[in-house]
Scaffold this motif. Structure first.
Motif, PDB file in Angstrom:
ATOM      1  N   ASP A 133       0.847  -1.194   0.000  1.00 54.83           N
ATOM      2  CA  ASP A 133       0.000   0.000   0.000  1.00 54.83           C
ATOM      3  C   ASP A 133       0.883   1.245   0.000  1.00 54.83           C
ATOM      4  O   ASP A 133       2.077   1.169  -0.295  1.00 54.83           O
ATOM      5  CB  ASP A 133      -0.965  -0.020   1.189  1.00 54.83           C
ATOM      6  CG  ASP A 133      -0.241  -0.162   2.521  1.00 54.83           C
ATOM      7  OD1 ASP A 133       0.942   0.232   2.616  1.00 54.83           O
ATOM      8  OD2 ASP A 133      -0.852  -0.655   3.481  1.00 54.83           O
ATOM      9  N   GLU A 158      -2.221  -0.932  -3.342  1.00 52.50           N
ATOM     10  CA  GLU A 158      -3.480  -0.436  -2.783  1.00 52.50           C
ATOM     11  C   GLU A 158      -3.316   1.020  -2.371  1.00 52.50           C
ATOM     12  O   GLU A 158      -2.390   1.367  -1.646  1.00 52.50           O
ATOM     13  CB  GLU A 158      -3.873  -1.268  -1.562  1.00 52.50           C
ATOM     14  CG  GLU A 158      -5.099  -0.743  -0.828  1.00 52.50           C
ATOM     15  CD  GLU A 158      -5.267  -1.380   0.539  1.00 52.50           C
ATOM     16  OE1 GLU A 158      -5.779  -0.689   1.447  1.00 52.50           O
ATOM     17  OE2 GLU A 158      -4.878  -2.549   0.710  1.00 52.50           O
ATOM     18  N   VAL A 179      -5.415  -0.862  -6.824  1.00 47.34           N
ATOM     19  CA  VAL A 179      -6.743  -1.118  -6.270  1.00 47.34           C
ATOM     20  C   VAL A 179      -7.066   0.013  -5.309  1.00 47.34           C
ATOM     21  O   VAL A 179      -6.182   0.531  -4.617  1.00 47.34           O
ATOM     22  CB  VAL A 179      -6.826  -2.485  -5.566  1.00 47.34           C
ATOM     23  CG1 VAL A 179      -6.702  -3.602  -6.569  1.00 47.34           C
ATOM     24  CG2 VAL A 179      -5.780  -2.627  -4.475  1.00 47.34           C
ATOM     25  N   ARG A 181      -9.162   1.750  -2.144  1.00 48.92           N
ATOM     26  CA  ARG A 181      -9.680   1.383  -0.827  1.00 48.92           C
ATOM     27  C   ARG A 181     -10.948   2.152  -0.455  1.00 48.92           C
ATOM     28  O   ARG A 181     -11.794   1.642   0.276  1.00 48.92           O
ATOM     29  CB  ARG A 181      -8.581   1.649   0.205  1.00 48.92           C
ATOM     30  CG  ARG A 181      -8.862   1.254   1.617  1.00 48.92           C
ATOM     31  CD  ARG A 181      -7.619   1.436   2.482  1.00 48.92           C
ATOM     32  NE  ARG A 181      -7.051   2.767   2.360  1.00 48.92           N
ATOM     33  CZ  ARG A 181      -5.864   3.021   1.816  1.00 48.92           C
ATOM     34  NH1 ARG A 181      -5.099   2.046   1.348  1.00 48.92           N
ATOM     35  NH2 ARG A 181      -5.413   4.259   1.728  1.00 48.92           N
ATOM     36  N   LEU A 190      -8.525  -6.572  -0.123  1.00 49.27           N
ATOM     37  CA  LEU A 190      -8.380  -5.916  -1.430  1.00 49.27           C
ATOM     38  C   LEU A 190      -7.197  -6.465  -2.222  1.00 49.27           C
ATOM     39  O   LEU A 190      -7.327  -6.811  -3.399  1.00 49.27           O
ATOM     40  CB  LEU A 190      -8.225  -4.406  -1.240  1.00 49.27           C
ATOM     41  CG  LEU A 190      -9.471  -3.633  -0.817  1.00 49.27           C
ATOM     42  CD1 LEU A 190      -9.127  -2.170  -0.609  1.00 49.27           C
ATOM     43  CD2 LEU A 190     -10.568  -3.787  -1.849  1.00 49.27           C
ATOM     44  N   LEU A 191      -6.040  -6.528  -1.599  1.00 47.89           N
ATOM     45  CA  LEU A 191      -4.843  -6.954  -2.326  1.00 47.89           C
ATOM     46  C   LEU A 191      -4.899  -8.422  -2.709  1.00 47.89           C
ATOM     47  O   LEU A 191      -4.588  -8.790  -3.847  1.00 47.89           O
ATOM     48  CB  LEU A 191      -3.596  -6.661  -1.495  1.00 47.89           C
ATOM     49  CG  LEU A 191      -3.174  -5.194  -1.416  1.00 47.89           C
ATOM     50  CD1 LEU A 191      -2.020  -5.007  -0.443  1.00 47.89           C
ATOM     51  CD2 LEU A 191      -2.777  -4.663  -2.794  1.00 47.89           C
ATOM     52  N   SER A 215      -3.406  -7.293   5.496  1.00 46.15           N
ATOM     53  CA  SER A 215      -3.397  -7.407   4.039  1.00 46.15           C
ATOM     54  C   SER A 215      -2.236  -8.259   3.554  1.00 46.15           C
ATOM     55  O   SER A 215      -2.412  -9.163   2.726  1.00 46.15           O
ATOM     56  CB  SER A 215      -3.326  -6.022   3.393  1.00 46.15           C
ATOM     57  OG  SER A 215      -4.493  -5.282   3.644  1.00 46.15           O
TER      58      SER A 215
END
Length: 265
Positions: A133, A158, A179, A181, A190-191, A215
């Motif tokens: 991220d 992310e 992606v 958030r 998400l990841l 994550s």
């Protein structure tokens, strides 16, 4: 050792670039690893001392008066100009590092130690995967630039939203996927969910997976559980933990990493 702010500016809404220079970096060594970092020491408001200070002496102060060390990725080191560039994730007034970066102005000083690190894209890999991220984006960007020319590399990042997408470059054959958030539930998925939808390049894969604890734990479980990467070719580290302050996370990090590693050795 200390650096003096030369200039600072936001790269994207949640990532600020700070360039440090000055005589306090005269002894700074050329970083050895692509993911090199420095320990920067941030002071609490109203501290009765300023950089440079004796790091041993301040250990005797009450906890609330001692500096707060944070590992900050080295984005680049300009040997000729003797300038150190760091990119720091910022989310308002939250966190000592982010708050400092948000308000950093030319002439400000910050104490630091290093550099150190332990990862560079291995030459014996045939392809590379970088996942994280905003907190890992500076390290990911530096590692991408160290990938051997022409080799396949995928970056999965992310961020909060489209405005936080940073242009990434590499001498490798680079594929970038972002992606977002904002507005999503289960951000820790998400990841790993996005990773499941990617076509990874063939061949012996090196993976660099750093960022929010839950994550990256899910990503690690996915990569190792499906034998997509050999454990010896995986660099995986949680930088922070959603729902925990910096100090809360530091107090449990060792046990948390031990439990994560025990899942799939």
């Amino acid at each position: 050792m200390y650096g003096t702010v030369v200039r600072s500016a936001p790269l994207i809404p949640h990532l600020y670039r700070v360039v440090l220079g000055g005589e306090g970096l005269d002894d700074f060594a050329d970083p050895t690893f692509a993911d090199s970092y420095v320990n920067m020491f941030f002071l609490s408001e109203g501290a009765a001392y300023a950089p440079p200070f004796d790091t041993e002496a301040v250990r005797d102060l009450p906890r609330e008066q001692r500096p707060y060390p944070r590992r900050i990725s080295v984005r680049s080191w300009d040997q000729s100009a003797r300038e150190l560039t760091v990119d720091i994730a910022v989310h308002g007034e939250v966190g000592y590092a982010g708050r400092w970066a948000l308000h950093a102005r030319a002439g400000d000083r910050v104490q630091l130690r290093g550099p150190a690190g332990d990862f560079s894209p291995p030459e014996d890999a045939e392809a590379y995967l970088m996942v994280g991220d905003e907190s890992a984006l500076p390290a990911i960007a530096a590692c991408l630039e160290a990938v051997p020319a022409g080799r396949s590399v995928v970056a999965l990042v992310e961020v909060d939203g489209p405005d936080d997408e940073l242009t990434l470059d590499s001498p490798g054959d680079l594929q970038v996927a972002y992606v977002h958030r904002a507005g999503r539930t289960e951000p820790e998925r998400l990841l790993v969910d996005a990773l499941g939808g990617l076509r990874l390049p063939p061949g012996r894969l090196s993976a660099f997976v750093h960022g929010e604890a839950s994550s990256i734990r899910a990503v690690r479980r996915h990569l190792l559980g499906r034998a997509l990467v050999d454990p010896s070719m995986l660099s995986c580290s949680p930088y922070w933990h959603r729902g925990h302050t910096d100090e809360e996370w530091r107090s449990i990090k060792k046990d948390w990493v031990r439990a994560m590693t025990a899942e799939i050795p």
